[in-house]
Write a protein that holds these residues in place. Structure first.
Motif, PDB file in Angstrom:
ATOM      1  N   GLY A  71       6.840  -5.924  15.567  1.00  0.00           N
ATOM      2  CA  GLY A  71       7.539  -6.833  16.461  1.00  0.00           C
ATOM      3  C   GLY A  71       8.998  -6.448  16.675  1.00  0.00           C
ATOM      4  O   GLY A  71       9.458  -5.369  16.294  1.00  0.00           O
ATOM      5  N   SER A  72       9.737  -7.377  17.255  1.00  0.00           N
ATOM      6  CA  SER A  72      11.132  -7.125  17.631  1.00  0.00           C
ATOM      7  C   SER A  72      11.992  -6.811  16.411  1.00  0.00           C
ATOM      8  O   SER A  72      12.938  -6.020  16.495  1.00  0.00           O
ATOM      9  N   GLU A  73      11.663  -7.421  15.255  1.00  0.00           N
ATOM     10  CA  GLU A  73      12.485  -7.213  14.057  1.00  0.00           C
ATOM     11  C   GLU A  73      12.414  -5.755  13.598  1.00  0.00           C
ATOM     12  O   GLU A  73      13.428  -5.165  13.240  1.00  0.00           O
ATOM     13  N   LEU A  74      11.193  -5.192  13.601  1.00  0.00           N
ATOM     14  CA  LEU A  74      11.056  -3.799  13.147  1.00  0.00           C
ATOM     15  C   LEU A  74      11.769  -2.843  14.115  1.00  0.00           C
ATOM     16  O   LEU A  74      12.494  -1.933  13.691  1.00  0.00           O
ATOM     17  N   LEU A  75      11.605  -3.077  15.401  1.00  0.00           N
ATOM     18  CA  LEU A  75      12.301  -2.207  16.360  1.00  0.00           C
ATOM     19  C   LEU A  75      13.810  -2.362  16.193  1.00  0.00           C
ATOM     20  O   LEU A  75      14.552  -1.372  16.217  1.00  0.00           O
ATOM     21  N   ALA A  76      14.268  -3.596  15.983  1.00  0.00           N
ATOM     22  CA  ALA A  76      15.719  -3.833  15.831  1.00  0.00           C
ATOM     23  C   ALA A  76      16.292  -3.029  14.660  1.00  0.00           C
ATOM     24  O   ALA A  76      17.380  -2.458  14.774  1.00  0.00           O
ATOM     25  N   GLN A  77      15.569  -2.980  13.548  1.00  0.00           N
ATOM     26  CA  GLN A  77      16.050  -2.191  12.390  1.00  0.00           C
ATOM     27  C   GLN A  77      16.305  -0.748  12.796  1.00  0.00           C
ATOM     28  O   GLN A  77      17.295  -0.134  12.415  1.00  0.00           O
ATOM     29  N   ASN A  78      15.384  -0.209  13.573  1.00  0.00           N
ATOM     30  CA  ASN A  78      15.510   1.191  14.006  1.00  0.00           C
ATOM     31  C   ASN A  78      16.611   1.361  15.047  1.00  0.00           C
ATOM     32  O   ASN A  78      17.305   2.378  15.068  1.00  0.00           O
ATOM     33  N   LEU A  79      16.785   0.357  15.900  1.00  0.00           N
ATOM     34  CA  LEU A  79      17.865   0.433  16.898  1.00  0.00           C
ATOM     35  C   LEU A  79      19.231   0.380  16.214  1.00  0.00           C
ATOM     36  O   LEU A  79      20.165   1.083  16.617  1.00  0.00           O
ATOM     37  N   VAL A  80      19.348  -0.434  15.185  1.00  0.00           N
ATOM     38  CA  VAL A  80      20.622  -0.509  14.445  1.00  0.00           C
ATOM     39  C   VAL A  80      20.959   0.858  13.839  1.00  0.00           C
ATOM     40  O   VAL A  80      22.101   1.330  13.915  1.00  0.00           O
ATOM     41  N   ALA A 127      19.668  -6.368  17.310  1.00  0.00           N
ATOM     42  CA  ALA A 127      20.490  -5.196  16.969  1.00  0.00           C
ATOM     43  C   ALA A 127      21.939  -5.380  17.406  1.00  0.00           C
ATOM     44  O   ALA A 127      22.874  -5.084  16.642  1.00  0.00           O
ATOM     45  N   VAL A 128      22.145  -5.869  18.604  1.00  0.00           N
ATOM     46  CA  VAL A 128      23.517  -6.052  19.131  1.00  0.00           C
ATOM     47  C   VAL A 128      24.268  -7.079  18.277  1.00  0.00           C
ATOM     48  O   VAL A 128      25.449  -6.900  17.955  1.00  0.00           O
ATOM     49  N   ALA A 129      23.567  -8.151  17.891  1.00  0.00           N
ATOM     50  CA  ALA A 129      24.218  -9.184  17.056  1.00  0.00           C
ATOM     51  C   ALA A 129      24.598  -8.628  15.691  1.00  0.00           C
ATOM     52  O   ALA A 129      25.579  -9.075  15.074  1.00  0.00           O
ATOM     53  N   GLN A 130      23.843  -7.637  15.223  1.00  0.00           N
ATOM     54  CA  GLN A 130      24.142  -7.070  13.884  1.00  0.00           C
ATOM     55  C   GLN A 130      25.252  -6.026  13.922  1.00  0.00           C
ATOM     56  O   GLN A 130      25.704  -5.575  12.879  1.00  0.00           O
ATOM     57  N   ARG A 131      25.675  -5.627  15.093  1.00  0.00           N
ATOM     58  CA  ARG A 131      26.752  -4.624  15.200  1.00  0.00           C
ATOM     59  C   ARG A 131      27.856  -5.145  16.126  1.00  0.00           C
ATOM     60  O   ARG A 131      28.101  -4.606  17.212  1.00  0.00           O
ATOM     61  N   PRO A 132      28.577  -6.209  15.679  1.00  0.00           N
ATOM     62  CA  PRO A 132      29.581  -6.841  16.557  1.00  0.00           C
ATOM     63  C   PRO A 132      30.766  -5.939  16.890  1.00  0.00           C
ATOM     64  O   PRO A 132      31.470  -6.198  17.864  1.00  0.00           O
ATOM     65  N   SER A 133      30.990  -4.859  16.116  1.00  0.00           N
ATOM     66  CA  SER A 133      32.127  -3.971  16.414  1.00  0.00           C
ATOM     67  C   SER A 133      31.805  -2.950  17.496  1.00  0.00           C
ATOM     68  O   SER A 133      32.691  -2.242  17.969  1.00  0.00           O
ATOM     69  N   CYS A 134      30.540  -2.844  17.847  1.00  0.00           N
ATOM     70  CA  CYS A 134      30.142  -1.882  18.883  1.00  0.00           C
ATOM     71  C   CYS A 134      30.022  -2.616  20.218  1.00  0.00           C
ATOM     72  O   CYS A 134      29.503  -3.729  20.274  1.00  0.00           O
ATOM     73  N   LYS A 135      30.526  -1.988  21.283  1.00  0.00           N
ATOM     74  CA  LYS A 135      30.418  -2.598  22.614  1.00  0.00           C
ATOM     75  C   LYS A 135      29.202  -2.024  23.328  1.00  0.00           C
ATOM     76  O   LYS A 135      29.047  -0.804  23.411  1.00  0.00           O
ATOM     77  N   PHE A 136      28.377  -2.923  23.858  1.00  0.00           N
ATOM     78  CA  PHE A 136      27.150  -2.533  24.561  1.00  0.00           C
ATOM     79  C   PHE A 136      27.244  -2.979  26.015  1.00  0.00           C
ATOM     80  O   PHE A 136      27.834  -4.024  26.300  1.00  0.00           O
TER      81      PHE A 136
END
Ligand code: SF4
Length: 267
Positions: A71-80, A127-136
């Motif tokens: 699901g979205s959680e597993l993909l998010a880990q890889n995107l991070v 993924a975006v929420a877990q990396r607040p210092s990165c601009k997307f």
């Protein structure tokens, strides 16, 4: 048995935007207009090499595989993990000493490709929420389906993410509707053809609804030439296309044009 050798997520270092993530167009651009299919810069030679096409297809296949498996959680880990590869080289030293990095940390989502399912959008939300210092930031034409648009709006509402609805003569009605429905969430991006080819209703409709600073104009360009940029309010022309102030940058130690301009990036 799945052959994992054919899987993997990879970024592209783009001389205009910097680090970017791409998907194959045929599978992900689910609401592409005939105009954007015809004029897409992804048709250019640089994007059509076997290696670039294979990377986009591998990214798409991997996205679907991870979504199916976890699901979205597993993909998010890889995107991070992927987003962390885009950190400037001095990121750790800058964090420890409390000074800014020498280059911005940014990722453009979909150098090529678009949002094709809600679960995929939700993975990027995590993924975006877990990396607040990165601009997307991203551009999208996937705004005709209300559920998909709702998820995309949630993503674009995150403080470190900016979403731009890509409009042209074919889809500006539904783009402006989506822009109004999610007021304050999106900007707009116009793919500008020659003035004679533009729908005559497009500019008046934009002028009625959109303020200066809310829409960027991309005059169609190819091979170093571009169509005559429109100067009508409220359009802002992309300075990388229409001026010589922001040339493309291949030096990895220099900021890329979009990082310097930042019109499309979150503030
Ligand atoms: S307007 Fe600025 S940030 Fe947006 S695409 Fe052009 S150069 Fe990049």
């Amino acid at each position: 048995m799945v052959n994992t050798h054919h899987f993997g997520l990879e970024l592209t270092d783009n001389s205009k935007t910097g680090w970017a993530f791409s998907l194959s167009r045929s599978q992900s651009c689910v609401q592409a207009t005939s105009i954007c299919k015809r004029l897409c810069y992804g048709n250019g030679i640089r994007y059509q090499s076997a290696a670039q096409k294979a990377k986009r297809e591998r990214n798409f296949k991997t996205v679907e595989y991870l979504l199916d498996m976890g699901g979205s959680e597993l993909l998010a880990q890889n995107l991070v993990a992927l987003v962390d590869q885009a950190r400037p080289a001095d990121w750790l030293a800058a964090k420890i000493s409390g000074v800014p990095t020498s280059l911005p940390w940014s990722v453009r989502i979909h150098d090529v490709g678009d949002w094709h399912t809600t679960r995929y959008v939700q993975a990027w939300q995590i993924a975006v929420a877990q990396r607040p210092s990165c601009k997307f930031w991203f551009y999208t034409r996937s705004f005709a389906d209300a559920d998909l648009l709702g998820a995309i709006a949630q993503l674009a509402s995150l403080p470190n993410c900016s979403g731009l609805l890509s409009i042209d003569s074919e889809n500006f009605d539904s783009g402006l509707l989506a822009f109004a429905r999610h007021s304050g969430v999106f900007k707009l991006a116009l793919l500008q053809e020659k003035q004679a080819d533009l729908d005559p209703e497009l500019l008046p409709a934009v002028a009625r609804q959109v303020k200066q600073g809310q829409i960027i104009n991309f005059p169609y360009h190819h091979g170093g030439r571009h169509v005559k940029p429109l100067l009508d309010s409220p359009l802002t022309n992309c300075p990388q296309i229409t001026s010589e102030a922001l040339p493309l940058v291949t030096n990895k130690y220099m900021p890329k044009p979009c990082q310097s301009c930042a019109f499309c990036l979150p503030v």
